[in-house]
Design an enzyme around this catalytic site. Sequence first.
Site, PDB file in Angstrom:
ATOM      1  N   ALA A 213      -6.086  18.662   5.815  1.00 12.87           N
ATOM      2  CA  ALA A 213      -7.339  18.441   6.529  1.00 12.87           C
ATOM      3  C   ALA A 213      -7.483  16.966   6.886  1.00 12.87           C
ATOM      4  O   ALA A 213      -6.777  16.106   6.363  1.00 12.87           O
ATOM      5  CB  ALA A 213      -8.523  18.902   5.680  1.00 12.87           C
TER       6      ALA A 213
ATOM      7  N   ASP B 137      -5.530  20.621  -8.736  1.00 16.12           N
ATOM      8  CA  ASP B 137      -4.826  19.586  -7.961  1.00 16.12           C
ATOM      9  C   ASP B 137      -5.280  18.190  -8.384  1.00 16.12           C
ATOM     10  O   ASP B 137      -5.607  17.342  -7.561  1.00 16.12           O
ATOM     11  CB  ASP B 137      -5.060  19.794  -6.461  1.00 16.12           C
ATOM     12  CG  ASP B 137      -4.086  18.968  -5.603  1.00 16.12           C
ATOM     13  OD1 ASP B 137      -3.013  18.598  -6.114  1.00 16.12           O
ATOM     14  OD2 ASP B 137      -4.403  18.705  -4.441  1.00 16.12           O
TER      15      ASP B 137
END
Length: 564
Positions: A24, A140
């Site tokens: 993104a 993450d």
Amino acid sequence: MSTEPRVLAGRYRVDELIGHGGMAKVYRGYDLTLGREVAIKILDPDLARDTAFRTRFRLEAQAASRMSHPSIVRVFDAGDSAADASSDDPPYIVMELVKGTLLKDIIAAGPVPLDDTIRYVDGILEALNYSHRAGVVHRDIKPGNVMVTPDGKVKVMDFGIARAVSDSSSTVAETTQIIGTAAYFSPEQAKGEPVDARADLYSTGVVLYELLTGRQPFRGESPVAVAYQHVSETPVPPTELNEDSPGALDPIVLRALAKDPYQRYPDAAHFRSALDAAVAGEAPTRKQLGALTSELYGANPRQAQETARSLRQLSTDTTMARTQSGPPVAWIWAGVALLAVLIASVLFWVVTMRPPEVPQTARVVPDLVDVASDRAQADLAELDLEAKLVLETSSDIAEGNVTRTDPQAGVAVAKGDLVTIYVSTGQETVTVPAIEGMALDAARQALADAGLELGTVIQRNEPEIAGDTVIESSQPADAEVAPGTVVNLVVASGKVTLRNLSGFTIDAATAELEGLKLIASPIDQGECAAGVAPNTVISMSAAPGDVPVGSTVELRFCSTAPAG
């Protein structure tokens, strides 16, 4: 030629690009409804074509938006045109705009002091402790997802988004292609197995290792090679790479990087406690460290590594010829060892992981933060819980939405118990007092009494107004503003600007002085010198420039033309 700014959902204005990653781009934005700056993450167009990914992306972002903690970057909103046929907006997430430096940039800049290392990791663990209790696994954790603010506070980003990535990828190679690195994967992530909160603790251990040594524990030529090392290789203690690293932290790092999740810390709170104790503790002996390494990674990890590599090669290389009729001896012993580990793990799970029995009359308080108060009351009513509303101001939560509950989300209560819902009345405001025409000291006191701060004071020459009198204010009287707002003032200087009147007739000069509220004092010096006209000003007692209002200015002139 200027272009019209892009606006998502008729509410979020998209401004300049401030960052981007593998999945993104992040833009600075502005919430036109609430009037605040935000960060807007817009999904990569290639990923947006995957319907399953878009759905997970949206659902996980919505789950993350319900978390509210000082160490977690807030997610305010999410949007996707797939859920609204009238919109062509790409999938996006609206987040808190945090100013600071990414932890990965801090690490890249050079060695990180020990005090800062401990503070950064403690901040990450504080955020994880909150999210894990709320049932959200990050998946993450890495320096690129940790922001350090100018005052040294830690903000963890992208909660829930990583889960959408990993759930939509079937292999390590595909996952690393999206996330961009496998350096912080837990072994169970690398093997594609289900993960829980202990995967985040492993990744935090990798971050701690990198802060102490300046590099990750495992490095390779490809993401798959790195992921394979997470599964099979033993990390080198940080002190072997950096002699300045405290030896007391070696056991902490090794425990956090255990291959078996059950050998890691059970939760973030235990990790934090061990980290705090180690800072003030003694370094273990080489024998103690060796015993711990053997316990966590096996007595001969290299042997296990070679066996695993051989098995992997045999399973993928179809050109190798069999040299014996029965199965290889290594296969037999590897199978026996694997079966023993599986049996031990199942027994351990049965004994230790049985969930506590909860009475059927018990209820768990839902997470109602930033939920409309009427919806929150309805949710509690469905759980047979009583609700009590209490109003409070909030600079972060919109008016009418819940700021917090007591008991807080996740706490078990009995049927019919009372839950206090604190509802935002919006940001606290104060009224600007009417201070124009006040003396400066009185205006300063009036602002302080109202909870406002005096800013810049600019003086202006005004002959009709007494000195130190307020002429203008940067905030109008009776305006509602936030407490502590700075108010700038323009006050009368008590002076006027006098220009050079030499050469003016005495009448014109006198009129000029009177208009400036100055007193003219003509002084006739008699006969004029050659070339000087009678009744004109020759000189003044005051030099041109600012002079106090009401001052007397002598105007020297001659009244008689020169003889002859």
